[in-house]
Write a protein that holds these residues in place. Structure first.
Motif, mmCIF file in Angstrom:
data_model
loop_
_atom_site.group_PDB
_atom_site.id
_atom_site.type_symbol
_atom_site.label_atom_id
_atom_site.label_comp_id
_atom_site.label_asym_id
_atom_site.label_seq_id
_atom_site.Cartn_x
_atom_site.Cartn_y
_atom_site.Cartn_z
ATOM 1 N N ALA A 46 62.404 -55.951 -35.933
ATOM 2 C CA ALA A 46 62.438 -56.235 -34.498
ATOM 3 C C ALA A 46 61.944 -57.653 -34.204
ATOM 4 C CB ALA A 46 61.584 -55.219 -33.747
ATOM 5 N N ALA A 47 60.884 -58.088 -34.927
ATOM 6 C CA ALA A 47 60.359 -59.440 -34.723
ATOM 7 C C ALA A 47 61.418 -60.492 -35.050
ATOM 8 C CB ALA A 47 59.110 -59.649 -35.575
ATOM 9 N N SER A 48 62.142 -60.282 -36.134
ATOM 10 C CA SER A 48 63.175 -61.248 -36.515
ATOM 11 C C SER A 48 64.367 -61.202 -35.559
ATOM 12 C CB SER A 48 63.634 -60.977 -37.954
ATOM 13 O OG SER A 48 62.663 -61.417 -38.870
ATOM 14 N N ALA A 49 64.726 -60.011 -35.092
ATOM 15 C CA ALA A 49 65.839 -59.919 -34.137
ATOM 16 C C ALA A 49 65.477 -60.610 -32.829
ATOM 17 C CB ALA A 49 66.186 -58.455 -33.891
ATOM 18 N N ARG A 50 64.228 -60.455 -32.386
ATOM 19 C CA ARG A 50 63.797 -61.092 -31.135
ATOM 20 C C ARG A 50 63.824 -62.607 -31.240
ATOM 21 N NH1 ARG A 50 63.727 -58.838 -26.613
ATOM 22 N NH2 ARG A 50 62.162 -57.257 -27.085
ATOM 23 N N THR A 51 63.403 -63.127 -32.383
ATOM 24 C CA THR A 51 63.289 -64.580 -32.538
ATOM 25 C C THR A 51 64.504 -65.226 -33.185
ATOM 26 O OG1 THR A 51 62.213 -64.295 -34.688
ATOM 27 C CG2 THR A 51 60.781 -64.406 -32.736
ATOM 28 N N GLY A 52 65.310 -64.435 -33.899
ATOM 29 C CA GLY A 52 66.422 -64.993 -34.652
ATOM 30 C C GLY A 52 65.987 -65.702 -35.915
ATOM 31 N N LEU A 53 64.761 -65.404 -36.390
ATOM 32 C CA LEU A 53 64.191 -66.103 -37.543
ATOM 33 C C LEU A 53 64.074 -65.196 -38.756
ATOM 34 C CD1 LEU A 53 61.284 -68.000 -35.738
ATOM 35 C CD2 LEU A 53 63.450 -68.979 -36.524
ATOM 36 N N SER A 54 64.270 -65.757 -39.929
ATOM 37 C CA SER A 54 64.045 -65.031 -41.175
ATOM 38 C C SER A 54 62.551 -64.791 -41.352
ATOM 39 C CB SER A 54 64.588 -65.830 -42.358
ATOM 40 O OG SER A 54 63.855 -67.045 -42.495
ATOM 41 N N THR A 55 62.185 -63.958 -42.301
ATOM 42 C CA THR A 55 60.773 -63.655 -42.527
ATOM 43 C C THR A 55 59.984 -64.893 -42.911
ATOM 44 O OG1 THR A 55 61.353 -61.423 -43.240
ATOM 45 C CG2 THR A 55 59.170 -62.220 -43.827
ATOM 46 N N VAL A 56 60.554 -65.746 -43.743
ATOM 47 C CA VAL A 56 59.797 -66.932 -44.161
ATOM 48 C C VAL A 56 59.606 -67.909 -43.004
ATOM 49 C CG1 VAL A 56 60.336 -66.776 -46.615
ATOM 50 C CG2 VAL A 56 61.919 -67.964 -45.100
ATOM 51 N N LEU A 57 60.556 -67.967 -42.073
ATOM 52 C CA LEU A 57 60.377 -68.830 -40.904
ATOM 53 C C LEU A 57 59.391 -68.215 -39.917
ATOM 54 C CD1 LEU A 57 63.991 -70.180 -40.256
ATOM 55 C CD2 LEU A 57 62.056 -71.349 -41.334
ATOM 56 N N LEU A 58 59.380 -66.885 -39.790
ATOM 57 C CA LEU A 58 58.334 -66.229 -39.003
ATOM 58 C C LEU A 58 56.964 -66.541 -39.594
ATOM 59 C CD1 LEU A 58 59.727 -62.663 -38.197
ATOM 60 C CD2 LEU A 58 59.087 -64.411 -36.542
ATOM 61 N N SER A 59 56.892 -66.537 -40.919
ATOM 62 C CA SER A 59 55.622 -66.834 -41.580
ATOM 63 C C SER A 59 55.153 -68.250 -41.263
ATOM 64 C CB SER A 59 55.769 -66.659 -43.097
ATOM 65 O OG SER A 59 56.109 -65.335 -43.418
ATOM 66 N N ARG A 60 56.088 -69.160 -41.087
ATOM 67 C CA ARG A 60 55.712 -70.526 -40.716
ATOM 68 C C ARG A 60 55.029 -70.539 -39.349
ATOM 69 N NH1 ARG A 60 60.070 -75.416 -40.389
ATOM 70 N NH2 ARG A 60 60.490 -74.658 -42.519
ATOM 71 N N LEU A 61 55.536 -69.744 -38.403
ATOM 72 C CA LEU A 61 54.925 -69.674 -37.073
ATOM 73 C C LEU A 61 53.597 -68.928 -37.092
ATOM 74 C CD1 LEU A 61 57.969 -68.912 -34.719
ATOM 75 C CD2 LEU A 61 56.971 -71.114 -35.344
ATOM 76 N N VAL A 62 53.387 -68.067 -38.070
ATOM 77 C CA VAL A 62 52.181 -67.246 -38.140
ATOM 78 C C VAL A 62 51.084 -67.903 -38.976
ATOM 79 C CG1 VAL A 62 51.260 -65.055 -39.033
ATOM 80 C CG2 VAL A 62 53.394 -65.073 -37.734
ATOM 81 N N LEU A 63 51.465 -68.572 -40.076
ATOM 82 C CA LEU A 63 50.489 -69.160 -41.003
ATOM 83 C C LEU A 63 50.445 -70.680 -40.955
ATOM 84 C CD1 LEU A 63 51.213 -66.938 -44.157
ATOM 85 C CD2 LEU A 63 49.507 -66.553 -42.364
ATOM 86 N N GLY A 64 51.448 -71.305 -40.350
ATOM 87 C CA GLY A 64 51.490 -72.760 -40.296
ATOM 88 C C GLY A 64 52.581 -73.332 -41.183
#
Length: 436
Positions: free
Chosen positions: A86-104
């Motif tokens: 759901a997080a990736s569908a909302r943002t349109g981001l892959s897991t590794v790109l979500l990780s960039r927003l979460v961890l830097g």
């Protein structure tokens, strides 16, 4: 007369781009219907090593105890994977790109390293299973030529992208379901019907916490990367429901199919079981498609992770590089270290998913934060602290044998994410202002 100058030529070659958007949000125009996402996810979850793990656990518990543990593991895994989807569908981001927003921007490289690296490991394990299976069917004494050929073949659909994986999944999923139902029918008949199956007992060799970690661990690495495919979904709600239902059904089925066969014939390895049951030819044909579907998803995942790691907007070179490493692992016998590999996955990867889920639900409030991916700070310390706390909880479970390391890592990291962000905000607000 006005002279129009020709357009200026770029001073450097134009970078190759990838239609699967490895470094950007998937635009709305490229989103897919929920059914296409379900087909791809289903093909990914149909993972033969999950059946082997089911067989190992069933032997320790007997069918009644194993059934409850398998359903619990599948439910936990499904909730975890669906929330990430759901997080990736909302943002349109892959897991590794979500990780960039979460961890830097720099901290998120850890996600690319661990997720991409473990998927390369799974690629090698799966290629090894395929090569050994086919070599046994052909009567060959060596399997390494099949590992090389099969490893290259399995990467072709991943190189093609999302649509290639979808097409292959349409073939492999029905075939694997048919094979599993066939094996289940023969297994139940072998023990005298369902009454005989429920009467089976285990040897108690595996504690419940470790059993859950093993069963969750078979798909925790791939499940954490579910965003590689759900980012193509049109809505977060649709991605959550579709992923939840798909993972519960298929993960439960794979574990149970493997467990039933092991209890009936005393063989935990599903591929060996097929030969024992005289289903070598049919089994090889159907398992080849299943293993291919699993591995093209794995190759796609480490391709996307490599693209993020090195900042190149093209996953294909990293698909090729990862496949070469995976084949080398297969030829060297990486599948022999499978149990230890699963325990390791169940320790360091679940906290990563937990911190992403906690940040998405409680910090971003289920919205896309909208940050420019290239402008993210090098380290987002609240996210990193939450991940480390979750990892510490998982390691504690491994060392002491208390609880399930995978589940503890997810829960602690998920709760710690909003708490760490709140502490960081209050600390910043209370810091004295230094005047120039």
């Amino acid at each position: 007369m006005v002279t129009i100058a020709p357009p200026a030529q770029p001073s450097h070659p134009v970078e190759t781009t990838d239609a699967d958007y490895p470094l950007t949000r998937v635009p709305r125009g490229a989103r897919q219907g929920w059914f296409a996402v379900v087909v791809v996810v289903a093909g990914f979850v149909f993972f033969t090593p999950t059946m082997v793990t089911g067989g190992q656990v069933a032997g320790a518990f007997g069918f009644t105890g194993f059934l409850g543990a398998a359903l619990l593991a599948a439910g936990i895994l499904a909730l975890y994977v669906a929330a990430l989807g759901a997080a990736s569908a909302r943002t349109g981001l892959s897991t590794v790109l979500l990780s960039r927003l979460v961890l830097g921007r720099v901290g998120g490289k850890w996600a690319s390293l661990v997720l991409g690296g473990t998927q390369i490991g799974w690629y090698g394990i799966t290629v090894g299973i395929f090569a050994d299976l086919l070599a046994s069917a052909l009567g060959w004494e060596v399997s390494w030529p099949l590992a090389i050929g099969g490893g290259i073949l399995m990467a072709t659909t991943a190189y093609w992208g999302f649509k290639g994986i979808e097409v292959l999944s349409w073939v492999s999923v029905p075939l694997m379901f048919a094979l599993c139902i066939w094996v289940t029918t023969l297994s139940v008949n072998e023990v005298g019907g369902w009454g005989g199956m429920f009467a089976t007992t285990g040897d108690g060799s595996i504690p419940l916490g470790l059993a859950l970690t093993m069963m969750i661990g078979t798909f925790i690495s791939g499940g954490t990367q579910i965003g590689n495919w759900t980012r193509f979904a049109r809505t977060a709600r649709g991605a959550f429901v579709a992923t939840l239902v798909t993972v519960i059904i298929i993960e439960s089925a794979m574990l149970i199919f493997g467990g039933i066969g092991a209890l009936a014939f005393g063989e935990a390895d599903f591929t060996v079981l097929l030969f024992t049951m005289g289903l070598a030819v049919v089994g090889v044909f159907m398992l080849t498609f299943n293993l291919w579907t699993t591995n093209d998803n794995a190759a796609y995942a480490f391709g996307v992770a490599g693209a993020e790691m090195f900042g190149k907007n093209d996953k294909r070179p990293f698909v090729i590089g990862g496949v070469i490493i995976g084949i080398a692992l297969a030829v060297s016998g990486a599948a022999d270290a499978m149990t230890g590999f699963l325990v390791m996955l169940g320790t360091v990867i679940p906290p990563l998913g937990g911190v992403i889920i906690g940040t998405f639900l409680f910090v971003w409030r289920r919205r896309d934060p909208g940050h420019d991916l290239d402008a993210v700070t090098p380290f987002i310390w609240p996210g990193i602290a939450a991940y480390l706390l979750g990892t510490a909880a998982a390691v504690f479970g491994v060392v002491t044998g208390i609880g399930s390391p995978a589940v503890q890592g997810i829960i602690v990291a998920m709760i710690a994410a909003p708490v760490c962000h709140l502490i960081a905000r209050r600390t910043a607000a209370s810091a004295p202002v230094t005047k120039a």
